[in-house]
Design a protein around this motif. Structure first.
Motif, PDB file in Angstrom:
ATOM      1  N   GLU A 121      19.637  -3.532  38.062  1.00  0.00           N
ATOM      2  CA  GLU A 121      18.939  -2.950  36.927  1.00  0.00           C
ATOM      3  C   GLU A 121      18.712  -1.452  37.141  1.00  0.00           C
ATOM      4  O   GLU A 121      18.832  -0.640  36.202  1.00  0.00           O
ATOM      5  N   ALA A 122      18.388  -1.070  38.377  1.00  0.00           N
ATOM      6  CA  ALA A 122      18.198   0.356  38.675  1.00  0.00           C
ATOM      7  C   ALA A 122      19.502   1.133  38.517  1.00  0.00           C
ATOM      8  O   ALA A 122      19.515   2.296  38.046  1.00  0.00           O
TER       9      ALA A 122
ATOM     10  N   ASN B 122      21.934   0.369  36.443  1.00  0.00           N
ATOM     11  CA  ASN B 122      22.176   0.520  35.004  1.00  0.00           C
ATOM     12  C   ASN B 122      21.288   1.608  34.401  1.00  0.00           C
ATOM     13  O   ASN B 122      21.728   2.396  33.527  1.00  0.00           O
ATOM     14  N   LYS B 123      20.034   1.651  34.868  1.00  0.00           N
ATOM     15  CA  LYS B 123      19.129   2.681  34.349  1.00  0.00           C
ATOM     16  C   LYS B 123      19.619   4.081  34.728  1.00  0.00           C
ATOM     17  O   LYS B 123      19.573   5.024  33.903  1.00  0.00           O
ATOM     18  N   THR B 124      20.087   4.246  35.963  1.00  0.00           N
ATOM     19  CA  THR B 124      20.612   5.551  36.396  1.00  0.00           C
ATOM     20  C   THR B 124      21.847   5.928  35.589  1.00  0.00           C
ATOM     21  O   THR B 124      22.050   7.106  35.226  1.00  0.00           O
ATOM     22  N   GLU B 125      22.694   4.915  35.304  1.00  0.00           N
ATOM     23  CA  GLU B 125      23.877   5.176  34.507  1.00  0.00           C
ATOM     24  C   GLU B 125      23.494   5.633  33.096  1.00  0.00           C
ATOM     25  O   GLU B 125      24.095   6.578  32.547  1.00  0.00           O
ATOM     26  N   GLU B 126      22.492   4.997  32.516  1.00  0.00           N
ATOM     27  CA  GLU B 126      22.044   5.390  31.176  1.00  0.00           C
ATOM     28  C   GLU B 126      21.454   6.799  31.179  1.00  0.00           C
ATOM     29  O   GLU B 126      21.683   7.597  30.241  1.00  0.00           O
ATOM     30  N   GLU B 127      20.708   7.142  32.225  1.00  0.00           N
ATOM     31  CA  GLU B 127      20.140   8.491  32.321  1.00  0.00           C
ATOM     32  C   GLU B 127      21.254   9.536  32.448  1.00  0.00           C
ATOM     33  O   GLU B 127      21.158  10.658  31.883  1.00  0.00           O
TER      34      GLU B 127
ATOM     35  N   ARG C 264      22.966   3.342  45.342  1.00  0.00           N
ATOM     36  CA  ARG C 264      22.529   2.003  44.950  1.00  0.00           C
ATOM     37  C   ARG C 264      23.731   1.063  44.784  1.00  0.00           C
ATOM     38  O   ARG C 264      23.653  -0.122  45.126  1.00  0.00           O
TER      39      ARG C 264
ATOM     40  N   ARG D 250      17.088  -6.464  40.829  1.00  0.00           N
ATOM     41  CA  ARG D 250      16.383  -5.212  40.551  1.00  0.00           C
ATOM     42  C   ARG D 250      17.242  -4.000  40.923  1.00  0.00           C
ATOM     43  O   ARG D 250      17.172  -2.945  40.279  1.00  0.00           O
TER      44      ARG D 250
ATOM     45  N   TYR E 201      22.965   6.828  41.887  1.00  0.00           N
ATOM     46  CA  TYR E 201      23.724   5.683  41.367  1.00  0.00           C
ATOM     47  C   TYR E 201      24.694   5.147  42.413  1.00  0.00           C
ATOM     48  O   TYR E 201      24.760   3.927  42.656  1.00  0.00           O
TER      49      TYR E 201
END
Length: 228
Positions: free
Chosen positions: A178-179, A181-186, A218, A175, A215
């Protein structure tokens, strides 16, 4: 004359050992003081041969001196004929045995125990309907409440397993990744908004700085967790 008379009386007198050989009971070994010598008037019994203590094998005695004295007191006034009847007549022996105080006491205790056992048995029989009712209630509880409790327990165990799985180290690392990667996408989406001039530079710097801090924090936690 006295010698001839004594020899005739001795021949006419039966031997107690022969008479007792057909008895239902073994000969009783008594102490010399347990039987009084016959009086001179009973001259016909002067030739009786009493059994000696050494004639019978010795056996360990479980009778106390006081009890022995009581038995001797019961036997000392009996005549030789009465003593013979005790050894040969079953009814006389049983009657004498039941008259002994120690035997009376034992019989009284036995009767009391039998009475108590009978009362307990009746009490148990009276409680049998209650026992059956309790047994039926247990069966009902087993088929209803126990089944519901087992179902609830299974559900709780499943929830526990899910929680333990969710908080396991592997799940936390997954998890966390995944967080990241989500921060990187944002961050990339925010950068495209800047290039497309959808936001101004000040807003971009403020939001981008916050996303990158999140990012990297994490990423450091993920790296430390994998290293440990």
């Amino acid at each position: 004359m006295s010698t001839t008379r004594g020899s005739r009386e001795q021949q006419a007198q039966p031997c107690p050992q022969e008479g007792s050989s057909h008895s239902l009971y073994p000969p009783v070994v008594s102490s010399p003081s347990s039987i009084r010598p016959p009086s001179p008037s009973n001259s016909g019994f002067n030739s009786v041969n009493y059994p000696k203590p050494t004639d019978q094998p010795e056996s360990p005695s479980h009778v106390s001196p006081a009890e022995e004295a009581g038995l001797i007191a019961l036997l000392k006034d009996k005549s030789v004929d009465d003593l013979r009847k005790l050894l040969s007549d079953k009814d006389v022996y049983n009657q004498f045995l039941l008259s002994v105080p120690q035997v009376k006491t034992q019989n009284s205790i036995r009767d009391e125990l039998c009475k108590e056992i009978s009362q307990l048995a009746r009490s148990n029989l009276e409680k049998e309907p209650q026992i059956m009712e309790l047994r039926n209630q247990c069966m009902i509880l087993r088929t209803t409440e126990l089944a519901a409790a087992q179902e609830k327990l299974s559900e709780l165990e499943k929830q526990k397993e899910d929680i333990m799985k969710f908080h396991s180290p592997a799940s936390i690392l997954y998890r966390l990744h995944e967080a990241m990667n989500k921060t990187e996408e944002e961050s990339e989406a925010l950068h495209r908004q800047l290039l497309d001039r959808e936001i101004d530079l000040g807003t971009f710097v403020h939001k981008y700085k916050k996303l990158r801090n999140t990012y990297h924090r994490r990423a450091l936690i993920h790296l430390a967790a994998k290293a440990s």
